[in-house]
Design a protein around this motif. Structure first.
Motif, PDB file in Angstrom:
ATOM      1  N   TRP A  20       0.858  -1.174   0.000  1.00  0.00           N
ATOM      2  CA  TRP A  20       0.000   0.000   0.000  1.00  0.00           C
ATOM      3  C   TRP A  20       0.894   1.224   0.000  1.00  0.00           C
ATOM      4  N   VAL A  21       0.555   2.216  -0.808  1.00  0.00           N
ATOM      5  CA  VAL A  21       1.312   3.463  -0.862  1.00  0.00           C
ATOM      6  C   VAL A  21       0.357   4.634  -0.719  1.00  0.00           C
ATOM      7  N   ALA A  22       0.798   5.641  -0.002  1.00  0.00           N
ATOM      8  CA  ALA A  22       0.042   6.882   0.097  1.00  0.00           C
ATOM      9  C   ALA A  22       0.481   7.779  -1.050  1.00  0.00           C
ATOM     10  N   TYR A  23      -0.443   8.562  -1.562  1.00  0.00           N
ATOM     11  CA  TYR A  23      -0.081   9.508  -2.620  1.00  0.00           C
ATOM     12  C   TYR A  23      -0.780  10.837  -2.412  1.00  0.00           C
ATOM     13  N   LEU A  24      -0.145  11.864  -2.935  1.00  0.00           N
ATOM     14  CA  LEU A  24      -0.681  13.218  -2.979  1.00  0.00           C
ATOM     15  C   LEU A  24      -0.517  13.641  -4.432  1.00  0.00           C
ATOM     16  N   ALA A  25      -1.611  13.908  -5.116  1.00  0.00           N
ATOM     17  CA  ALA A  25      -1.563  14.148  -6.558  1.00  0.00           C
ATOM     18  C   ALA A  25      -2.387  15.367  -6.943  1.00  0.00           C
ATOM     19  N   SER A  26      -2.050  15.921  -8.086  1.00  0.00           N
ATOM     20  CA  SER A  26      -2.842  17.005  -8.660  1.00  0.00           C
ATOM     21  C   SER A  26      -4.185  16.427  -9.110  1.00  0.00           C
ATOM     22  N   PRO A  27      -5.174  17.266  -9.389  1.00  0.00           N
ATOM     23  CA  PRO A  27      -6.458  16.753  -9.865  1.00  0.00           C
ATOM     24  C   PRO A  27      -6.333  15.884 -11.120  1.00  0.00           C
ATOM     25  N   ASP A  28      -5.318  16.151 -11.962  1.00  0.00           N
ATOM     26  CA  ASP A  28      -5.143  15.344 -13.172  1.00  0.00           C
ATOM     27  C   ASP A  28      -4.197  14.151 -12.974  1.00  0.00           C
ATOM     28  N   GLY A  29      -3.792  13.876 -11.722  1.00  0.00           N
ATOM     29  CA  GLY A  29      -3.086  12.634 -11.413  1.00  0.00           C
ATOM     30  C   GLY A  29      -1.581  12.678 -11.290  1.00  0.00           C
ATOM     31  N   TRP A  30      -0.940  13.841 -11.433  1.00  0.00           N
ATOM     32  CA  TRP A  30       0.513  13.897 -11.251  1.00  0.00           C
ATOM     33  C   TRP A  30       0.818  13.862  -9.760  1.00  0.00           C
ATOM     34  N   VAL A  31       1.736  12.981  -9.363  1.00  0.00           N
ATOM     35  CA  VAL A  31       2.028  12.719  -7.959  1.00  0.00           C
ATOM     36  C   VAL A  31       3.173  13.613  -7.479  1.00  0.00           C
ATOM     37  N   TYR A  32       3.006  14.151  -6.276  1.00  0.00           N
ATOM     38  CA  TYR A  32       4.022  14.998  -5.631  1.00  0.00           C
ATOM     39  C   TYR A  32       4.592  14.280  -4.424  1.00  0.00           C
ATOM     40  N   SER A  33       5.836  14.600  -4.090  1.00  0.00           N
ATOM     41  CA  SER A  33       6.469  13.961  -2.938  1.00  0.00           C
ATOM     42  C   SER A  33       6.114  14.648  -1.624  1.00  0.00           C
ATOM     43  N   SER A  34       5.552  15.847  -1.682  1.00  0.00           N
ATOM     44  CA  SER A  34       5.164  16.556  -0.460  1.00  0.00           C
ATOM     45  C   SER A  34       4.137  17.633  -0.791  1.00  0.00           C
ATOM     46  N   ALA A  35       3.477  18.103   0.247  1.00  0.00           N
ATOM     47  CA  ALA A  35       2.522  19.199   0.076  1.00  0.00           C
ATOM     48  C   ALA A  35       3.253  20.475  -0.343  1.00  0.00           C
ATOM     49  N   ASP A  36       4.483  20.653   0.141  1.00  0.00           N
ATOM     50  CA  ASP A  36       5.268  21.829  -0.255  1.00  0.00           C
ATOM     51  C   ASP A  36       5.542  21.821  -1.755  1.00  0.00           C
ATOM     52  N   ASP A  37       5.899  20.646  -2.297  1.00  0.00           N
ATOM     53  CA  ASP A  37       6.130  20.545  -3.747  1.00  0.00           C
ATOM     54  C   ASP A  37       4.850  20.833  -4.523  1.00  0.00           C
ATOM     55  N   ALA A  38       3.728  20.318  -4.040  1.00  0.00           N
ATOM     56  CA  ALA A  38       2.446  20.571  -4.709  1.00  0.00           C
ATOM     57  C   ALA A  38       2.096  22.051  -4.660  1.00  0.00           C
ATOM     58  N   ALA A  39       2.310  22.682  -3.508  1.00  0.00           N
ATOM     59  CA  ALA A  39       2.013  24.107  -3.363  1.00  0.00           C
ATOM     60  C   ALA A  39       2.891  24.950  -4.279  1.00  0.00           C
ATOM     61  N   ALA A  40       4.176  24.566  -4.388  1.00  0.00           N
ATOM     62  CA  ALA A  40       5.086  25.319  -5.256  1.00  0.00           C
ATOM     63  C   ALA A  40       4.664  25.211  -6.721  1.00  0.00           C
ATOM     64  N   ASP A  41       4.148  24.055  -7.099  1.00  0.00           N
ATOM     65  CA  ASP A  41       3.754  23.841  -8.496  1.00  0.00           C
ATOM     66  C   ASP A  41       2.344  24.346  -8.794  1.00  0.00           C
ATOM     67  N   LEU A  42       1.398  24.072  -7.907  1.00  0.00           N
ATOM     68  CA  LEU A  42      -0.007  24.377  -8.165  1.00  0.00           C
ATOM     69  C   LEU A  42      -0.476  25.683  -7.544  1.00  0.00           C
ATOM     70  N   GLY A  43       0.135  26.067  -6.431  1.00  0.00           N
ATOM     71  CA  GLY A  43      -0.330  27.206  -5.650  1.00  0.00           C
ATOM     72  C   GLY A  43      -0.975  26.698  -4.374  1.00  0.00           C
ATOM     73  N   PRO A  44      -0.869  27.465  -3.283  1.00  0.00           N
ATOM     74  CA  PRO A  44      -1.314  26.986  -1.974  1.00  0.00           C
ATOM     75  C   PRO A  44      -2.830  26.836  -1.830  1.00  0.00           C
ATOM     76  N   GLU A  45      -3.608  27.429  -2.707  1.00  0.00           N
ATOM     77  CA  GLU A  45      -5.063  27.380  -2.567  1.00  0.00           C
ATOM     78  C   GLU A  45      -5.725  26.392  -3.524  1.00  0.00           C
ATOM     79  N   GLU A  46      -4.924  25.538  -4.166  1.00  0.00           N
ATOM     80  CA  GLU A  46      -5.472  24.577  -5.130  1.00  0.00           C
ATOM     81  C   GLU A  46      -5.843  23.263  -4.452  1.00  0.00           C
ATOM     82  N   GLU A  47      -6.656  22.484  -5.152  1.00  0.00           N
ATOM     83  CA  GLU A  47      -7.061  21.173  -4.662  1.00  0.00           C
ATOM     84  C   GLU A  47      -6.043  20.106  -5.046  1.00  0.00           C
ATOM     85  N   VAL A  48      -5.950  19.091  -4.210  1.00  0.00           N
ATOM     86  CA  VAL A  48      -5.138  17.909  -4.501  1.00  0.00           C
ATOM     87  C   VAL A  48      -5.932  16.663  -4.128  1.00  0.00           C
TER      88      VAL A  48
END
Length: 165
Positions: free
Chosen positions: A14-42
Motif C-alpha cells: 500500500w502506498v500513500a499519494y498526494l496528486a494534482s487533480p489530473d493525477g501527477w504525484v508529488y512527494s510533499s505538500a510543499d512541492d504541490a504548493a510550489a507547483d499548483l499554488g497553496p489554494e489549489e485542490e489535490v
C-alpha cells in the motif's frame, strides 16, 4: 516471476499519494504548493497494485482508467492550505495517509524501507527500523549518496516493500 499488480499477490504494498487533480504525484505538500499554488485542490489516497502511481513521462502519475477492485483503500480531495485549517491541510492529511499505508503494510507483514537524510551530507537506508546502508558526502560524494538511494529504492520496490522517503 510474481506480478505485484495483482490483488492475488500479498506483496503488493500500500502506498500513500498526494496528486494534482489530473493525477501527477508529488512527494510533499510543499512541492504541490510550489507547483499548483497553496489554494489549489489535490487528491490524497492510499492505493496498491493497479491503482498505485506509475512512472510516466519522467514523473509519477496515477493510472488512468480502471483498476482492480480492492487496490484503492480510499481517496479524497482537499485544498493544499486546508482553507486556513491546518488540520485539514494537504500536509496533515498526507501524513495521515502515509501512516495508514504503513499500518496496512505492517498488518500484511510487508517490509518497510525508509530512506532518511539526517542532514544534507548523510543518507541512511532502514529496513524495518534497522540501518542497512549509509553514505556521506565526505566519503562517497554526491554520486555515491545518490547511488545508495537509487539502489535501495529499486531493491525495495522489486521486493514489494513499502518505501518511505
Amino acid at each position: 516471476m510474481t506480478d505485484n499488480n495483482s490483488t492475488d499477490t500479498p506483496t503488493s504494498p500500500w502506498v500513500a499519494y498526494l496528486a494534482s487533480p489530473d493525477g501527477w504525484v508529488y512527494s510533499s505538500a510543499d512541492d504541490a504548493a510550489a507547483d499548483l499554488g497553496p489554494e489549489e485542490e489535490v487528491r490524497i489516497g492510499i492505493a496498491r497494485g493497479t491503482a498505485a502511481p506509475i512512472e510516466e513521462d519522467g514523473g509519477l502519475r496515477l493510472p488512468t482508467g480502471s483498476y482492480t477492485a480492492g487496490d484503492q483503500a480510499f481517496e479524497f480531495e482537499t485544498y493544499i492550505d486546508g482553507e486556513g485549517d491546518e488540520s485539514q491541510s494537504a500536509a496533515t492529511r498526507y501524513a495521515q495517509a502515509v501512516a495508514m499505508a504503513a499500518g496496512l503494510n505492517v498488518v500484511a507483514g510487508l517490509p518497510m524501507v525508509a530512506v532518511e537524510r539526517p542532514d544534507d551530507e548523510h543518507i541512511e537506508v532502514h529496513v524495518n527500523g534497522q540501518v542497512v546502508a549509509s553514505a556521506n558526502h565526505d566519503e562517497h560524494g554526491w554520486d555515491g549518496m545518490d547511488a545508495v538511494e537509487k539502489t535501495a529504492l529499486a531493491v525495495a520496490r522489486a521486493f514489494g516493500a513499502e518505501v518511505a522517503a
